[in-house]
Design an enzyme around this catalytic site. Structure first.
Site, mmCIF file in Angstrom:
data_model
loop_
_atom_site.group_PDB
_atom_site.id
_atom_site.type_symbol
_atom_site.label_atom_id
_atom_site.label_comp_id
_atom_site.label_asym_id
_atom_site.label_seq_id
_atom_site.Cartn_x
_atom_site.Cartn_y
_atom_site.Cartn_z
ATOM 1 N N ASP A 95 0.843 -1.190 0.000
ATOM 2 C CA ASP A 95 0.000 0.000 0.000
ATOM 3 C C ASP A 95 0.881 1.243 0.000
ATOM 4 O OD1 ASP A 95 1.029 -0.069 2.541
ATOM 5 O OD2 ASP A 95 -0.855 -0.575 3.524
ATOM 6 N N TYR A 244 0.173 -0.689 12.784
ATOM 7 C CA TYR A 244 1.442 -0.954 13.447
ATOM 8 C C TYR A 244 1.370 -0.543 14.912
ATOM 9 C CZ TYR A 244 3.507 -1.987 8.924
ATOM 10 O OH TYR A 244 3.795 -2.565 7.704
ATOM 11 N N GLU A 499 1.490 -10.584 0.421
ATOM 12 C CA GLU A 499 1.999 -9.218 0.536
ATOM 13 C C GLU A 499 3.441 -9.250 1.020
ATOM 14 O OE1 GLU A 499 0.503 -4.819 1.904
ATOM 15 O OE2 GLU A 499 -0.247 -6.534 3.047
#
Length: 526
Positions: A95, A244, A499
Site C-alpha cells: 500500500d 502498526y 503481501e
C-alpha cells in the site's frame, strides 16, 4: 616385432588419453558434488535482487539512475498541507502509507547488514546500492525531524488507502501527515528512528563523514526526546494503531537505541543507560522467541552480548553482571529458534519456536517470513560473534553448541525462502524459476503509466480481481510466505501470504551477504 610395436604404441596413447579423461571426469564430478553440497543457491544473485526491491518501494521524486523502470515519481506533495517537506521515504508494503516505525526498523536492519557484512556486500558489487537504499530512508528522517522534540511519523491513512487500488503515481487518497511532539509523545518511533540514524551514521562514516555526523546529531536528539517524554506512539497517533500498534511498549526501543548510540559513539553514558535501565525497561528480564519491527528485545540482548564479548575486561563487575543477564535472555531466543529448550507437557509453556513440517520457523500466520528473516540474521551474526570470541552457545538441552550450528540453521531458513521447500517455490520474488506472480502490491499488479490513469475503486475491478499474473515483477520482495503446513496460495487477495514488506527483505540483505561469503570461501578451498 615391428608390426606389434606399431600397433601397441597407438593403443598405449589411446588408453592413456582415456585414463586422463576418466581422471578429469572424476575430478569434475568430485568438484561439482562438493560445490553442490555447499552451494544450493546463488546467494550473490539473491543479495543483488534483495537490494533492488527497495527501489520499487521508493516514494517521492525518483532519481535518474532508478533501475525499477515501471515505477515513477509519486506523493510529491506529502507534508504540503502541514507546511513541511515530507517527500521521500519508503512505502512499507503493498500500500502507500508511509509508517514511521516499520520504515525506521527497515533502515536499522539494512544498516546493521551493511555494518556486519560491509566487505561481503562490496565484493558482490553492491556497496553503492546498499548505501543508496539506506540513504533514501535517512534523508527522509532528516526531513521528518523538524525540531528536537518533533518527528513526523506517518503520511497517509490506512483506512482511505486500503479503500483504493491504485498505482502510487495515481493516488487520490488522503496524505494527511501525523507527528509526535512534547505534548504527544511517541517513544517507540522516536527511539527506533534514533537507532536507524545511529546505525546509518556508522555506515557513512567512511564515505561521508559530514553526513555521518549529521545523522548522529539527530540520533542523539531523538533518543533524548524519546526518553525524556516517554509515551506510546499509537496513543498519540491513533491512525497507526490498526496497522502498526506497539504491543511490546517502548522499553525495548529505548534500550535498542541506546545500544546503537553506544556502538556508534563509544560514549559511556549510553552503556550506563542500558545497565541502569536493564530491569525497568525489560532488557534483562524479557525472554522472547521473536524479533520484529515491534519487539526488539532479542536483537538488543544479542547486541549487549557482543558488547560483553568485545569489552568484557574493560567493564566493571556490575556492568558485566548485568550484561550477562542480557546475554542469557538473548541466548534464550537463539536456543528457541534451534529448538534446544527442554520440551514441556504444557503447550503454552513451550519455549521453542514452532516449525512447519519442512522445518521453517513458524511464529504466526500473518506475514510469517518477517520472523524467519530476522531470525536468520540474528543467528548468522551471533554465530560470527561466538566464533570470533572462541565461545560456544549454551542451551538447556545441550552442553555446548558450536557457532557453526547457528549459521547452518540460518542457511536452512534462507534456502527455504529461496526454494528449498515442498512447493519448490521461491518466496524471494524474481529469484529462481518459480515465485509468487500475484503479489499483493498495488504498483506491481497495476498497469497504466503514460497517462493511463486508473481511479480509486476502478483498480479493484481492473487489476485487483483478475486472475492473471502481475504485469510487473517486484524483484527482491520477500512475501508473507507459507502457512503452518507449508502451504501457499498465490492469490492477490491472500494478503497474509502474498503481501511483501520492506522489513522482510532488509535482514536478508545481511544473510545473503554472509552466505555468499561462505560459498566463495568454500569454493576457493576446493
Amino acid at each position: 616385432m615391428e608390426f606389434s610395436f606399431f600397433i601397441f604404441k597407438p593403443l598405449c596413447q589411446y588408453y592413456l588419453r582415456l585414463l586422463l579423461l576418466l581422471l578429469l571426469l572424476l575430478l569434475c564430478v568430485n568438484y561439482n558434488s562438493q560445490l553442490g553440497a555447499i552451494a544450493s543457491f546463488n546467494y550473490g544473485e539473491a543479495l543483488s535482487k534483495s537490494l533492488l526491491y527497495f527501489e520499487a518501494q521508493r516514494s517521492g521524486r525518483l532519481p535518474h539512475l532508478q533501475r525499477v523502470k515501471w515505477r515513477e515519481s509519486s506523493a510529491l506533495t506529502d507534508g504540503l498541507q502541514q507546511g513541511v517537506d515530507l517527500v521521500g521515504g519508503y512505502y512499507d508494503a503493498g500500500d502507500h502509507v508511509k509508517f514511521g516505525l516499520p520504515m525506521a526498523f527497515t533502515i536499522t536492519m539494512l544498516s546493521w547488514s551493511a555494518i556486519e557484512y560491509a566487505d561481503e556486500i562490496a565484493s558482490a558489487g553492491e556497496r553503492r546500492h546498499a548505501l543508496e537504499a539506506i540513504k533514501w530512508g535517512t534523508d527522509y528522517f532528516l526531513k521528518a525531524h523538524t525540531h528536537p522534540d518533533v518527528l513526523w511519523v506517518q503520511v497517509g491513512e490506512g483506512s482511505t488507502d486500503h479503500y483504493c487500488w491504485q498505482r502510487p503515481e495515481d493516488m487520490t487518497t488522503s496524505r494527511r501527515a501525523y507527528k509526535i511532539d512534547s505534548d504527544h509523545p511517541g517513544s517507540e518511533v522516536a527511539a527506533e528512528t534514533a537507532a536507524a540514524m545511529a546505525a546509518a551514521s556508522m555506515v557513512f562514516r567512511t564515505w561521508s563523514p559530514s553526513y555521518s555526523a549529521l545523522l548522529l546529531r539527530h540520533a542523539r536528539e531523538l533518543f533524548e526526546f524519546a526518553d525524556r517524554r516517554r509515551g506510546r506512539y499509537d496513543s498519540s497517533v491513533p491512525a497507526a494503531k490498526g496497522y502498526y500498534p506497539s504491543l511490546s511498549g517502548y522499553g525495548d526501543e529505548l534500550l535498542w537505541a541506546a545500544l546503537w548510540l553506544r556502538r556508534a559513539t563509544g560514549d559511556s553514558q549510553y552503556l550506563d543507560y542500558v545497565v541502569n535501565n536493564a530491569y525497568e525497561l525489560g532488557g534483562a528480564t524479557w525472554a522472547v522467541s521473536e524479533f520484529s519491527w515491534d519487539i526488539k528485545y532479542a536483537g538488543l540482548q544479542l547486541m549487549a552480548a557482543k558488547l560483553l564479548m568485545d569489552e568484557g575486561p574493560k567493564l566493571s563487575t556490575h556492568q558485566r553482571r548485568i550484561l550477562e543477564e542480557y546475554k542469557s535472555k538473548g541466548e534464550h531466543y537463539v536456543c528457541a529458534c534451534l529448538n534446544l529448550h527442554r520440551p514441556s507437557n504444557n503447550s503454552r509453556a513451550n519455549k521453542n519456536v514452532r516449525r512447519t513440517p519442512a522445518g521453517l520457523l513458524y511464529v504466526r500466520q500473518w506475514n510469517n517470513l518477517q520472523y524467519v528473516s530476522t531470525a536468520a540474521f540474528l543467528l548468522a551474526t551471533y554465530s560470527d560473534h561466538l566464533a570470533s570470541a572462541g565461545l560456544f552457545l549454551r542451551c538447556p538441552t545441550d552442553a555446548a553448541v558450536p557457532s557453526a550450528a547457528l549459521l547452518s540453521f540460518a542457511r536452512t531458513q534462507a534456502d527455504y525462502i529461496l526454494g528449498d521447500n515442498p512447493l519448490r517455490l521461491s518466496y524471494l520474488v524474481g529469484f529462481g524459476h518459480r515465485y509468487p506472480s500475484r503479489v499483493h502490491h498495488r504498483a506491481a499488479s497495476s498497469g497504466g503509466g503514460g497517462g493511463d490513469f486508473v481511479g480509486c475503486t476502478e483498480g479493484y475491478h481492473r487489476w485487483f480481481g483478475r486472475n492473471r499474473s502481475n504485469p510487473h515483477v517486484v524483484v527482491g520482495a520477500v512475501v508473507g510466505g507459507p502457512d503452518s503446513a507449508d502451504g501457499f496460495r498465490d492469490v492477490r487477495s491472500n494478503f497474509m501470504q502474498t503481501e511483501a514488506c520492506t522489513y522482510n527483505t532488509a535482514p536478508m540483505v545481511g544473510v545473503f551477504a554472509r552466505l555468499n561469503r561462505e560459498i566463495n570461501s568454500a569454493i576457493a578451498s576446493i
